[in-house]
Design a protein around this motif. Sequence first.
Motif, short mmCIF file in Angstrom:
data_model
loop_
_atom_site.label_atom_id
_atom_site.label_comp_id
_atom_site.label_asym_id
_atom_site.label_seq_id
_atom_site.Cartn_x
_atom_site.Cartn_y
_atom_site.Cartn_z
N ILE A 107 -25.09 4.41 -64.14
CA ILE A 107 -25.18 3.09 -63.54
C ILE A 107 -24.04 2.19 -64.05
O ILE A 107 -23.56 1.32 -63.33
N GLY A 108 -23.60 2.43 -65.27
CA GLY A 108 -22.51 1.62 -65.81
C GLY A 108 -21.18 1.86 -65.09
O GLY A 108 -20.27 1.04 -65.19
N LEU A 109 -21.09 3.00 -64.39
CA LEU A 109 -19.83 3.29 -63.69
C LEU A 109 -19.56 2.29 -62.58
O LEU A 109 -18.42 1.96 -62.29
N VAL A 110 -20.64 1.84 -61.94
CA VAL A 110 -20.47 1.01 -60.75
C VAL A 110 -19.79 -0.32 -61.08
O VAL A 110 -18.76 -0.65 -60.48
N PRO A 111 -20.33 -1.10 -62.04
CA PRO A 111 -19.63 -2.35 -62.36
C PRO A 111 -18.20 -2.11 -62.86
O PRO A 111 -17.28 -2.85 -62.50
N MET A 112 -18.01 -1.06 -63.66
CA MET A 112 -16.66 -0.82 -64.19
C MET A 112 -15.71 -0.47 -63.06
O MET A 112 -14.56 -0.93 -63.04
N TYR A 113 -16.19 0.33 -62.09
CA TYR A 113 -15.35 0.67 -60.93
C TYR A 113 -14.90 -0.60 -60.23
O TYR A 113 -13.72 -0.78 -59.93
N PHE A 114 -15.84 -1.49 -59.97
CA PHE A 114 -15.48 -2.70 -59.21
C PHE A 114 -14.64 -3.65 -60.06
O PHE A 114 -13.77 -4.35 -59.52
N LEU A 115 -14.88 -3.68 -61.37
CA LEU A 115 -14.04 -4.55 -62.21
C LEU A 115 -12.59 -4.11 -62.13
O LEU A 115 -11.68 -4.94 -62.03
N ILE A 116 -12.36 -2.80 -62.20
CA ILE A 116 -10.98 -2.33 -62.12
C ILE A 116 -10.46 -2.51 -60.70
O ILE A 116 -9.35 -2.99 -60.48
N ASN A 117 -11.30 -2.13 -59.72
CA ASN A 117 -10.84 -2.14 -58.33
C ASN A 117 -10.57 -3.54 -57.80
O ASN A 117 -9.70 -3.73 -56.96
N GLN A 118 -11.31 -4.53 -58.26
CA GLN A 118 -11.16 -5.87 -57.70
C GLN A 118 -10.27 -6.78 -58.54
O GLN A 118 -9.64 -7.68 -58.02
N TRP A 119 -10.29 -6.60 -59.84
CA TRP A 119 -9.54 -7.53 -60.69
C TRP A 119 -8.43 -6.84 -61.45
O TRP A 119 -7.91 -7.38 -62.41
#
Lengths: 511, 490
Positions: free
Chosen positions: A148-160
Amino acid sequence: MLNFLEAHSLSILLFTPALAALAVMLLPARRIKLLRWFALAASLLPLGLSVYLWLRFDPALDPRLAFQFEEWLPWFPAIGSSYHLGLDGLSLPMVALTCLLTPLAILASFKIETHLRGYLALFLLLETGILGVFMALDLLLFFVFWEIGLVPMYFLINQWGGANRNYASLKFIIFTMGGSLGLLLAIQLIGLNAGSFDMLNLFRNFGSLDLSVFGLTSAAVKTIAFWAFVIAFAVKVPVWPFHTWLPDAHTEAPTAGSMILAGVLLKLGAYGFLRLVLPLFPQESARFAPALAALAAAAIIFGALAAAGQKDLKKLVAYSSVNHMGFVMLGVAAVASAVGGDAAAVQSSRIAASGAVLQMVNHGLSSAGMFFLVGVLYDRAHTRQLDEFGGLYALLPAYGTVFIFVSMASLGLPGLNGFISELLVVVGAWPLLSAYVAAAMIGLIFTGTYILKGIRQVLHGPLNLRWRGVLTEMSAREWAVILPLMALMLLLGIWPSWLLDLINRAVMFWF
Amino acid sequence: MQFPYLSVLIFTPLAAAVILLLLPNRQARLIRAIALTASALVLGLSAALFFISSPVVDGYRFIEKIDWLPELGISYHVGVDGFSLPLLLLAGLVAFSGVLVSWNVQDRPREFFSFFMFLVASVLGVFSSLDLFQLFFFFELAVFPKYLMIVMWGSPQTREYGGMKLTLYLFLGSVVALVGVFALYFGSGLNTFDMLALEKAGLPLAFQQIWFPVIFIGFAVLAGIFPFYSWAPDGHVAAPTAVSMLLAGVEMKVGAFAALRIGIELLPQGAQHWAWLILLLGTINVVYGALLAMAQKDLKYVIGYSSVSHMGLVLIGFAALNQQGLLGAGLQMFSHGVMTALFFAVVGMVYDRTHTRDIGQLGGLARFMPLAAFGFIVSGLVSMGMPGFSGFVAEIPIYLGAWRVAPWVAVVSAVSIVITAAYILLVVRRVFFGEVPQSLSALEDIHTRDKLVVLMLSLVMIAVGLLPGLISAGISDGVNRILQLLGGSL
């Protein structure tokens, strides 16, 4: 009421960040200041709770018998999975580290303005995911939080993230998910045959569990399952040769993302080795200890060499993680090799194990600090190319001093935190795995090389005149991020026993 | 006598469908109001049944039976168990959402909503039938509204082809299944279509082995079983949004459900004999469907093929013929239904505003419609089997079930998890993030009605993912009944 809080202190700690994330989403998107301060204040709650837990934790209890603050509720009874949480001397420092680094990372993100609300919510969700891994005492629950921790980390890298963020974020999540496939299958097989996913049950009964499938013997299947676990965790640590996602992810991630990624996410992999691989697979661990040690030594040497070869300061720091986490892996290998050995071997491996756990904390502090300092520089200079810097000490003496301090902690200078943990690992592992330790010591030379290279190219030499008037010293907010980290580095360097005593008892868990 | 809950549930949309046909097309507001009221009643009633029904009660409940043609042993006979209750709720959710997202249908709204209500009545009827003949009646009731809705309101480029292909495939499948049903009727010698009686018929082994594949695969065509899956993406893509939602979200479950109720429950020994074949076909569905989805350039086709992949897991769960597999299949039917309905709803919202479904021409839509992006991402995470969402709690038991009977199925189909993650993340990024193409500047956000749909369906998937006990307890009870039919020993 108080009883309820006492009985569910871990759940409260676990879900406070997630609830805070929800609350952040309900605040108006334009009130940037409100969002920042709210998120910071919310992230201080788990920190306070973790301090409370630390004070209430009884280190004298035998870790083999009891986890503390345990909670148990049925979660998915139809397949025998439960919501089972608990802490021991191994997970408590990791929980505290997570709770410490999250507010610092949020404080380090005060410059972010685009889609700030989503950014902060993802950060808080990430904290819940990480804490869940450290608290879970049910194998399926462990996997739930692990993924589950992968999802926020993915979007943090992908968006910011930076320019190449699409590639880096996809590589990050696909590597980790792909690496975890074997783990998922092995967990399914184990849970099915054991009839439950409860770790405490498995620690007791795993040896006698029959896993035979595909016409293979149970022992053969356990060897495969061992490697499935090892690969999943090795990707996360990351151990050479599974590390290639890491430099990409770090280079593109926003500063605070890198702080959490290096500071705690990598610890999840090491924690997996300590919490699951060693207790569940003692024989396989002993058999393959030399292989683990070889991988650890390779990580130390190649990580250092790669770091020394970088032109980008952030990549240099990223590869240094491979190098430093190699020492954790060396400690793991030492414990693995000592299982079933004589008293002397056990004694040595206990030292190495304590060193490994302490190294996890130390690397969490120093890597978060280093990535923050890189971010400070990048925010001002908008470049991280080493050959464009030089002589900055003359311009920024205070920043330069901090940079040297944190670099030295990372290098392992006596008196600062990194020294003790690496020393313990090396001393403990030497009698068990001499050749590999000797090789790793050579790697230590290269560690010195890349750290000094970083310092020299940034701070010394001729000043690049274009920075005059552009670069400024750290702001009060930035000092507030780095000072707690520096204080802990110093404290652990000169008086480590307050933490080490706890860890020393906790490592009895494996023997 | 007990209140006839199920009859009210089935006949509400049927009555609405008939009433709508009597109204003039000018009265668009009244038409929509009636459709919304009927679908809200269906949702409310199915949710009420779901929550008031105690999960510990064994077997069928809310049973009603009226003789219809006693000479042939045909009766009106309805009842539900733990397995079908979540499917009724699913149908209610999708029906209500479908009406909300179709609010602005301008072309012949009377026929549109009337046909939609016929479809809703059809699926509710199948899920609650305890009489074979009646089940078949409801099964076929859907054919014409389905076909007409695709060719009349579908996307102009492919609706003739897609509608015809879908109808012919499903028609052939159901004819084959009908032959099997008649064989069952005459073979049993009981002169009845009552499924509860046929369960106890004790049909000879050879008979079961011959007729199981006919009945199971005949119905499973509607579930998209390999190699009879290609109608699904073509049909779903050609259909208007609400119909895509109902087709992929609920109708595919109707196929799977009928295959389970009739194929497995009435011919349990045949099912044991042929389980290997279903496992094989299901595994091909899972992996090949995911690969096909990855290769698509049209947003709606991605979702269409992903359904083929996910329905494969349902088939694997069935064919495992054990507690875990069947439980997982039940969960997956619900989870996939909600997920794919939301997927198609969001695709429809995107298409209505951008007039393209070509992934290459889309980009940055999260800026204009953040909640639609949120809904698509939640569906995507469910689709990837991400823990914390309903897809994970459905897949885990299916894999456990597969490990028990055919470990290679678990190992091979696990590959699809990574493939799915890759294509979902790529689609999310290309469509909702990144640069906005110049052709798409200044799009409107989605309507409040659409937001309600997105939030409702997303929350259901998150709730089930976090608290699987919400529906797994009832399904487990339904599964126990099926296991007894299978001989209890499994």
